[in-house]
Scaffold this motif. Structure first.
Motif, short mmCIF file in Angstrom:
data_model
loop_
_atom_site.label_atom_id
_atom_site.label_comp_id
_atom_site.label_asym_id
_atom_site.label_seq_id
_atom_site.Cartn_x
_atom_site.Cartn_y
_atom_site.Cartn_z
N UNK A 153 0.84 -1.17 0.00
CA UNK A 153 0.00 0.00 0.00
C UNK A 153 0.89 1.24 0.00
N UNK A 154 0.74 2.08 -1.01
CA UNK A 154 1.54 3.29 -1.10
C UNK A 154 1.15 4.24 0.02
N UNK A 155 2.15 4.89 0.59
CA UNK A 155 1.91 5.84 1.66
C UNK A 155 1.21 7.06 1.10
N UNK A 156 0.17 7.50 1.77
CA UNK A 156 -0.62 8.61 1.28
C UNK A 156 0.21 9.88 1.16
N UNK A 157 -0.16 10.68 0.17
CA UNK A 157 0.45 11.99 -0.04
C UNK A 157 1.98 11.89 -0.13
N UNK A 158 2.46 10.93 -0.95
CA UNK A 158 3.90 10.68 -1.00
C UNK A 158 4.49 10.88 -2.39
N UNK A 159 3.92 11.74 -3.19
CA UNK A 159 4.46 12.01 -4.52
C UNK A 159 5.85 12.62 -4.43
N UNK A 160 6.64 12.37 -5.46
CA UNK A 160 8.03 12.83 -5.46
C UNK A 160 8.23 13.92 -6.51
N UNK A 161 8.95 14.99 -6.15
CA UNK A 161 9.33 15.99 -7.16
C UNK A 161 10.53 15.47 -7.94
N UNK A 162 11.08 16.28 -8.82
CA UNK A 162 12.29 15.89 -9.54
C UNK A 162 13.40 15.60 -8.53
N UNK A 163 14.29 14.70 -8.92
CA UNK A 163 15.35 14.27 -8.01
C UNK A 163 16.19 15.44 -7.50
N UNK A 206 27.88 -4.73 5.80
CA UNK A 206 27.11 -5.79 5.15
C UNK A 206 26.23 -5.26 4.04
N UNK A 207 24.99 -5.74 4.03
CA UNK A 207 24.06 -5.41 2.94
C UNK A 207 23.04 -4.37 3.37
N UNK A 208 22.56 -3.66 2.36
CA UNK A 208 21.45 -2.74 2.54
C UNK A 208 20.28 -3.31 1.75
N UNK A 209 19.20 -3.64 2.44
CA UNK A 209 17.99 -4.15 1.80
C UNK A 209 17.05 -2.98 1.60
N UNK A 210 16.87 -2.58 0.34
CA UNK A 210 16.07 -1.40 0.02
C UNK A 210 14.75 -1.84 -0.62
N UNK A 211 13.66 -1.26 -0.14
CA UNK A 211 12.33 -1.61 -0.64
C UNK A 211 11.62 -0.34 -1.08
N UNK A 212 10.93 -0.46 -2.21
CA UNK A 212 10.05 0.61 -2.65
C UNK A 212 8.88 -0.03 -3.37
N UNK A 213 7.77 0.65 -3.38
CA UNK A 213 6.55 0.10 -3.97
C UNK A 213 6.33 0.60 -5.39
N UNK A 214 7.14 1.58 -5.80
CA UNK A 214 6.93 2.26 -7.08
C UNK A 214 7.89 1.70 -8.14
#
Length: 189
Positions: A1-11, A56-64
């Motif tokens: 479930x995407x977090x509400x109001x979480x749009x991203x601007x340009x990097x 060690x490792x970095x476990x990165x998660x994103x829904x997009x």
């Protein structure tokens, strides 16, 4: 479930909102951390500098999909091999990591979700004893150029109220990360 109001601007715009080196230092993320989880990796604003600090490792998660594809390209370009990036809804499917298996979880600008305690519960499950959660969020006491609506931003005392004291202790009380954020660090008991 995407977090509400979480749009991203340009990097470029997004990255200007953060002093990444200062934030990582204040949140106690350094070479003493072995394995770390980042929930909501986005452009990799914190992923790439954090990966260089870890043993060690970095476990990165994103829904997009778009963010995962973009960050995959950046990781490949920079030849970073200790980041395991996955498109995954960690609230629906968990992180998939073993219980008590990581040292640190980054919950950055994400606790305005409808069910923020779910992030804390999953973090508790995967953290080793004394493992830490670093939290940053947009300030709600000032207007900021980005971030979710002021009405849904958690205040530091609200986050402290979410923390079950039989599961976590406060490793670092809430502090300002000027100009737009605050942070805190909690530790699994």
């Amino acid at each position: 479930m995407k977090v509400r109001d979480s749009g991203m601007p340009e990097e470029r715009i997004w990255n200007d909102f953060f002093d990444t080196e200062l934030i990582l230092s204040e949140l106690l993320i350094d070479s003493r951390v072995n394995d770390l989880v980042e929930i909501g990796s986005g452009y990799g604003t914190f992923t790439i500098p954090t990966a260089g600090l870890l043993k060690g490792n970095l476990y990165a998660f994103d829904i997009d999909d778009e963010m995962v594809d973009y960050l995959t390209g950046k990781l490949n370009y920079n030849q970073i091999i200790n980041v395991i990036l996955e498109k995954r809804d960690v609230l629906t499917h968990t992180t998939g990591l073993a219980d008590n298996s990581v040292d640190y979880v980054m919950l950055f600008n994400i606790l305005h979700h409808d069910s923020p305690k779910d992030f804390l519960n999953e973090s508790f499950r995967i953290l080793k004893q004394n493992g830490k959660i670093g939290i940053i969020h947009w300030r709600s006491d000032i207007s900021t150029p980005r971030g979710p609506d002021l009405s849904i931003r958690p205040k530091p005392d609200q986050i402290l109220g979410m923390i079950e004291r039989n599961r976590f202790s406060i490793a670092k009380k809430p502090f300002l990360l000027k100009p737009y954020h605050y942070g805190l660090v909690i530790s699994k008991i």
